[in-house]
Design a protein around this motif. Structure first.
Motif, PDB file in Angstrom:
ATOM      1  N   UNK A 148      41.162  58.755 102.992  1.00  0.00           N
ATOM      2  CA  UNK A 148      40.993  59.920 102.168  1.00  0.00           C
ATOM      3  C   UNK A 148      42.395  60.618 101.645  1.00  0.00           C
ATOM      4  N   UNK A 149      43.327  60.389 102.673  1.00  0.00           N
ATOM      5  CA  UNK A 149      44.538  61.077 101.979  1.00  0.00           C
ATOM      6  C   UNK A 149      45.308  60.084 100.903  1.00  0.00           C
ATOM      7  N   UNK A 150      45.143  58.767 101.400  1.00  0.00           N
ATOM      8  CA  UNK A 150      45.682  57.915 100.413  1.00  0.00           C
ATOM      9  C   UNK A 150      45.077  58.055  99.013  1.00  0.00           C
ATOM     10  N   UNK A 151      43.810  58.043  98.987  1.00  0.00           N
ATOM     11  CA  UNK A 151      43.055  58.232  97.754  1.00  0.00           C
ATOM     12  C   UNK A 151      43.423  59.469  96.998  1.00  0.00           C
ATOM     13  N   UNK A 152      43.729  60.507  97.711  1.00  0.00           N
ATOM     14  CA  UNK A 152      44.172  61.792  97.257  1.00  0.00           C
ATOM     15  C   UNK A 152      45.564  61.643  96.430  1.00  0.00           C
ATOM     16  N   UNK A 153      46.315  60.927  97.242  1.00  0.00           N
ATOM     17  CA  UNK A 153      47.715  60.660  96.719  1.00  0.00           C
ATOM     18  C   UNK A 153      47.680  59.601  95.488  1.00  0.00           C
ATOM     19  N   UNK A 154      46.897  58.765  95.453  1.00  0.00           N
ATOM     20  CA  UNK A 154      46.928  57.849  94.292  1.00  0.00           C
ATOM     21  C   UNK A 154      46.241  58.485  93.062  1.00  0.00           C
ATOM     22  N   UNK A 155      45.304  59.485  93.446  1.00  0.00           N
ATOM     23  CA  UNK A 155      44.740  60.283  92.150  1.00  0.00           C
ATOM     24  C   UNK A 155      45.780  61.128  91.715  1.00  0.00           C
ATOM     25  N   UNK A 156      46.550  61.756  92.444  1.00  0.00           N
ATOM     26  CA  UNK A 156      47.694  62.754  91.924  1.00  0.00           C
ATOM     27  C   UNK A 156      48.762  61.908  91.342  1.00  0.00           C
ATOM     28  N   UNK A 157      49.171  60.885  91.775  1.00  0.00           N
ATOM     29  CA  UNK A 157      50.088  60.187  91.079  1.00  0.00           C
ATOM     30  C   UNK A 157      49.555  59.599  89.760  1.00  0.00           C
ATOM     31  N   UNK A 158      48.183  59.054  89.673  1.00  0.00           N
ATOM     32  CA  UNK A 158      47.801  58.671  88.383  1.00  0.00           C
ATOM     33  C   UNK A 158      47.637  59.862  87.349  1.00  0.00           C
ATOM     34  N   UNK A 159      47.022  60.951  87.905  1.00  0.00           N
ATOM     35  CA  UNK A 159      47.082  62.078  87.037  1.00  0.00           C
ATOM     36  C   UNK A 159      48.279  62.648  86.494  1.00  0.00           C
ATOM     37  N   UNK A 160      49.302  62.618  87.389  1.00  0.00           N
ATOM     38  CA  UNK A 160      50.523  63.057  86.911  1.00  0.00           C
ATOM     39  C   UNK A 160      51.181  62.077  86.091  1.00  0.00           C
ATOM     40  N   UNK A 161      51.162  61.018  86.275  1.00  0.00           N
ATOM     41  CA  UNK A 161      51.711  59.768  85.468  1.00  0.00           C
ATOM     42  C   UNK A 161      51.189  60.074  83.892  1.00  0.00           C
ATOM     43  N   UNK A 162      49.869  60.109  83.941  1.00  0.00           N
ATOM     44  CA  UNK A 162      49.409  60.414  82.599  1.00  0.00           C
ATOM     45  C   UNK A 162      49.707  61.538  81.902  1.00  0.00           C
ATOM     46  N   UNK A 163      50.005  62.831  82.782  1.00  0.00           N
ATOM     47  CA  UNK A 163      50.597  63.812  82.046  1.00  0.00           C
ATOM     48  C   UNK A 163      52.199  63.637  81.529  1.00  0.00           C
ATOM     49  N   UNK A 164      52.965  62.924  82.247  1.00  0.00           N
ATOM     50  CA  UNK A 164      54.206  62.146  81.807  1.00  0.00           C
ATOM     51  C   UNK A 164      54.067  61.452  80.529  1.00  0.00           C
ATOM     52  N   UNK A 165      52.953  60.588  80.310  1.00  0.00           N
ATOM     53  CA  UNK A 165      52.792  59.856  79.332  1.00  0.00           C
ATOM     54  C   UNK A 165      52.718  60.814  78.133  1.00  0.00           C
ATOM     55  N   UNK A 166      51.846  61.752  78.336  1.00  0.00           N
ATOM     56  CA  UNK A 166      50.990  62.686  77.271  1.00  0.00           C
ATOM     57  C   UNK A 166      52.490  63.418  76.741  1.00  0.00           C
ATOM     58  N   UNK A 167      53.044  63.864  77.403  1.00  0.00           N
ATOM     59  CA  UNK A 167      54.277  64.613  77.280  1.00  0.00           C
ATOM     60  C   UNK A 167      55.452  63.775  76.328  1.00  0.00           C
ATOM     61  N   UNK A 168      55.596  62.491  76.827  1.00  0.00           N
ATOM     62  CA  UNK A 168      56.629  61.865  76.196  1.00  0.00           C
ATOM     63  C   UNK A 168      55.942  61.604  74.659  1.00  0.00           C
ATOM     64  N   UNK A 169      54.659  61.609  74.625  1.00  0.00           N
ATOM     65  CA  UNK A 169      54.139  61.248  73.185  1.00  0.00           C
ATOM     66  C   UNK A 169      54.320  62.180  72.384  1.00  0.00           C
ATOM     67  N   UNK A 170      54.238  63.565  72.849  1.00  0.00           N
ATOM     68  CA  UNK A 170      54.566  64.542  72.129  1.00  0.00           C
ATOM     69  C   UNK A 170      55.952  64.888  71.591  1.00  0.00           C
ATOM     70  N   UNK A 171      56.827  64.167  72.045  1.00  0.00           N
ATOM     71  CA  UNK A 171      58.537  64.394  72.084  1.00  0.00           C
ATOM     72  C   UNK A 171      58.539  64.043  70.470  1.00  0.00           C
ATOM     73  N   UNK A 172      59.673  64.688  69.750  1.00  0.00           N
ATOM     74  CA  UNK A 172      59.799  64.132  68.337  1.00  0.00           C
ATOM     75  C   UNK A 172      60.284  62.717  68.114  1.00  0.00           C
ATOM     76  N   UNK A 173      59.860  62.054  67.053  1.00  0.00           N
ATOM     77  CA  UNK A 173      60.042  60.896  66.856  1.00  0.00           C
ATOM     78  C   UNK A 173      61.475  60.725  66.333  1.00  0.00           C
ATOM     79  N   UNK A 174      61.978  59.325  66.398  1.00  0.00           N
ATOM     80  CA  UNK A 174      63.307  59.374  65.827  1.00  0.00           C
ATOM     81  C   UNK A 174      63.266  59.609  64.317  1.00  0.00           C
TER      82      UNK A 174
END
Length: 150
Positions: A64-90
């Motif tokens: 259960x702990x491993x599943x929680x860690x995996x879920x948290x890592x996936x969720x936060x990774x998607x947050x990082x991707x979303x934030x990168x996508x909102x940065x201004x383009x070149x």
């Protein structure tokens, strides 16, 4: 307008920095948990189990702990991707550079106006001092100005 644009970008960068730090923290915690709470099992009868962890988690709790860690890592990774996508383009840099040049030119024009107003104010101050000196009969002021004019 430019400061609002830069402020928004800095907010996004700060959010991205926080998200990356959270992701690293979650990953660190997960690795620490995995290494310290793992239950070592004997996989071969020819190799005896020599390491026993006193704080090992049960199989169900560990999974259960491993599943929680995996879920948290996936969720936060998607947050990082979303934030990168909102940065201004070149391409936005060209528009900003143009805007900065416009502001620089406007600043130079205002600076010229300021210097002209300052010169005029200094001239008016001298005239006022001379007029006051004449009106009050202050010979020092009149003599100082005549010496300065010479």
């Amino acid at each position: 307008m430019l400061s609002a644009e830069l402020s928004t970008d800095m907010d996004r960068i700060t959010q991205l920095q926080d998200a990356v730090l959270d992701l690293l923290s979650i990953t660190h915690t997960a690795i620490e948990y995995i290494t310290k709470r793992a239950q070592f099992e004997q996989t071969s009868l020819s190799i005896p189990t020599t390491l026993i962890s006193p704080h090992a988690a049960g199989r169900k709790e560990y999974k259960e702990a491993i599943e929680t860690f995996v879920g948290d890592i996936v969720k936060r990774s998607k947050d990082v991707e979303r934030l990168i996508a909102t940065l201004p383009a070149k391409d936005d840099n060209g528009q900003r550079a143009t805007r900065i040049q416009e502001l620089q030119q406007e600043l130079e024009e205002v600076d010229i106006e300021y210097k002209a107003a300052l010169t005029q104010a200094e001239s008016l101050m001298k005239e006022l001092e001379k007029a006051l000196g004449t009106a009050l009969g202050d010979e020092r002021t009149t003599q100082d100005e005549e010496t300065a004019d010479a």
